[in-house]
Structure formats: C-alpha cells, structure tokens
Design a protein around this motif. Sequence first.
Motif, PDB file in Angstrom:
ATOM      1  N   THR A 165     -84.990  33.914 -28.514  1.00 57.35           N
ATOM      2  CA  THR A 165     -86.022  33.908 -27.359  1.00 57.35           C
ATOM      3  C   THR A 165     -87.107  32.900 -28.150  1.00 57.35           C
ATOM      4  N   ALA A 166     -87.637  32.962 -29.207  1.00 58.23           N
ATOM      5  CA  ALA A 166     -88.472  32.133 -29.859  1.00 58.23           C
ATOM      6  C   ALA A 166     -87.980  30.501 -29.748  1.00 58.23           C
ATOM      7  N   PHE A 167     -86.515  30.636 -30.122  1.00 57.40           N
ATOM      8  CA  PHE A 167     -85.956  29.336 -30.175  1.00 57.40           C
ATOM      9  C   PHE A 167     -85.797  28.382 -28.742  1.00 57.40           C
ATOM     10  N   VAL A 168     -85.642  29.390 -27.942  1.00 61.88           N
ATOM     11  CA  VAL A 168     -85.533  29.004 -26.303  1.00 61.88           C
ATOM     12  C   VAL A 168     -86.909  28.388 -26.149  1.00 61.88           C
ATOM     13  N   SER A 169     -87.951  28.837 -26.409  1.00 63.49           N
ATOM     14  CA  SER A 169     -89.243  28.487 -26.135  1.00 63.49           C
ATOM     15  C   SER A 169     -89.495  27.164 -26.765  1.00 63.49           C
ATOM     16  N   GLU A 170     -89.166  27.202 -28.045  1.00 66.69           N
ATOM     17  CA  GLU A 170     -89.216  25.845 -28.883  1.00 66.69           C
ATOM     18  C   GLU A 170     -88.655  24.706 -28.019  1.00 66.69           C
ATOM     19  N   ALA A 172     -88.869  19.697 -24.909  1.00 66.08           N
ATOM     20  CA  ALA A 172     -88.342  19.108 -23.770  1.00 66.08           C
ATOM     21  C   ALA A 172     -89.541  18.385 -22.924  1.00 66.08           C
ATOM     22  N   ASN A 173     -90.391  19.247 -22.825  1.00 67.94           N
ATOM     23  CA  ASN A 173     -91.572  18.679 -22.056  1.00 67.94           C
ATOM     24  C   ASN A 173     -92.502  17.930 -22.732  1.00 67.94           C
ATOM     25  N   GLN A 174     -92.463  17.770 -24.147  1.00 70.01           N
ATOM     26  CA  GLN A 174     -93.335  16.965 -24.770  1.00 70.01           C
ATOM     27  C   GLN A 174     -92.406  15.914 -25.638  1.00 70.01           C
ATOM     28  N   ILE A 175     -91.075  15.625 -25.054  1.00 74.14           N
ATOM     29  CA  ILE A 175     -90.374  14.760 -25.854  1.00 74.14           C
ATOM     30  C   ILE A 175     -90.774  13.399 -26.230  1.00 74.14           C
ATOM     31  N   ASP A 176     -91.961  12.864 -25.627  1.00 76.04           N
ATOM     32  CA  ASP A 176     -92.460  11.856 -26.207  1.00 76.04           C
ATOM     33  C   ASP A 176     -93.259  11.961 -27.268  1.00 76.04           C
ATOM     34  N   GLN A 177     -93.373  13.174 -27.717  1.00 76.44           N
ATOM     35  CA  GLN A 177     -94.103  13.324 -29.120  1.00 76.44           C
ATOM     36  C   GLN A 177     -93.383  13.685 -30.172  1.00 76.44           C
ATOM     37  N   ALA A 193     -80.951  17.576 -22.305  1.00 79.79           N
ATOM     38  CA  ALA A 193     -80.007  18.222 -23.042  1.00 79.79           C
ATOM     39  C   ALA A 193     -80.590  19.398 -23.775  1.00 79.79           C
ATOM     40  N   LEU A 194     -81.935  19.292 -24.114  1.00 80.16           N
ATOM     41  CA  LEU A 194     -82.922  20.372 -24.796  1.00 80.16           C
ATOM     42  C   LEU A 194     -82.837  21.622 -23.800  1.00 80.16           C
ATOM     43  N   LEU A 195     -83.198  21.163 -22.600  1.00 79.85           N
ATOM     44  CA  LEU A 195     -83.195  22.201 -21.428  1.00 79.85           C
ATOM     45  C   LEU A 195     -82.052  22.895 -21.309  1.00 79.85           C
ATOM     46  N   ASP A 196     -80.843  22.092 -21.363  1.00 81.17           N
ATOM     47  CA  ASP A 196     -79.549  22.652 -21.153  1.00 81.17           C
ATOM     48  C   ASP A 196     -79.137  23.630 -22.301  1.00 81.17           C
ATOM     49  N   ALA A 197     -79.381  23.112 -23.355  1.00 83.11           N
ATOM     50  CA  ALA A 197     -79.206  24.144 -24.566  1.00 83.11           C
ATOM     51  C   ALA A 197     -79.836  25.563 -24.387  1.00 83.11           C
ATOM     52  N   ALA A 198     -81.391  25.277 -23.828  1.00 81.34           N
ATOM     53  CA  ALA A 198     -82.040  26.713 -23.810  1.00 81.34           C
ATOM     54  C   ALA A 198     -81.320  27.606 -22.758  1.00 81.34           C
ATOM     55  N   SER A 199     -81.027  26.802 -21.598  1.00 76.74           N
ATOM     56  CA  SER A 199     -80.511  27.632 -20.647  1.00 76.74           C
ATOM     57  C   SER A 199     -78.949  28.048 -21.157  1.00 76.74           C
ATOM     58  N   MET A 200     -78.353  27.692 -22.077  1.00 74.96           N
ATOM     59  CA  MET A 200     -77.111  28.077 -22.582  1.00 74.96           C
ATOM     60  C   MET A 200     -77.262  29.351 -23.369  1.00 74.96           C
ATOM     61  N   ILE A 201     -78.369  28.949 -24.152  1.00 76.97           N
ATOM     62  CA  ILE A 201     -78.815  30.223 -25.118  1.00 76.97           C
ATOM     63  C   ILE A 201     -79.366  31.600 -24.460  1.00 76.97           C
ATOM     64  N   ARG A 202     -79.958  31.090 -23.051  1.00 75.41           N
ATOM     65  CA  ARG A 202     -80.638  32.264 -22.474  1.00 75.41           C
ATOM     66  C   ARG A 202     -79.415  33.088 -21.787  1.00 75.41           C
TER      67      ARG A 202
END
Length: 94
Positions: free
Chosen positions: A3-8, A13-18, A75-84
């Motif tokens: 769960t913590a990794f999904v949040s990360e 993904a939402n702060q990709i430019d940083q 891709a980060l969001l897809d990974a989060a979805s897969m883990i969920r």
Amino acid sequence: MATAFVSELVLSANQIDQLSTLEMRRLLERAVVTIRDMQGQVSDDTNGEWPDPLAYLRSMAAAVERNNPEAVSQALLDAASMIRMLRIIHDEKE
C-alpha cells in the motif's frame, strides 16, 4: 508495504517533473520486482490476465531517458494499478 509503495508510485507519477531519470528508473525497477514477487504468491489466479506486464515496465525503465515524462508517469500509474489488483487477488485467497 504494498500500500505504501502504491502511494509512492501514484505520488511520483503526479510529480513526474520533479523526479530525476535515475529516480524514475529505480521506481520502475522496484515495481517490476514487487509485481514479480506478488505474481509468484498468486500465480494460479493471474495466468493470462496480463500478457506480460513486466516486459512493458522493464522496457520503460530501460529507456526512461528516451520516453517523455507523460509516458513514464503512465507507466508508474499502471504499475500501481497492477500492484493493487494483485493485492486484492492475494487478499481474496486468504
């Protein structure tokens, strides 16, 4: 832990430019390891569900500097979805 990794992943993904290229690559590689481990725990239930999500994530990690930030973010969001999804399958098995 998942769960913590999904949040990360979602936050990143939402702060990709940083994120640096190295940070993006490491997140994707960590996602590959996490998904592979989780698939091993629920192997019978995920056969055929995803053709090969790890190949997609590995290719994104390997070429992160050649991909645009939006593609890496997705891709980060897809990974989060897969883990969920794998977490839900795992919890249903117990």
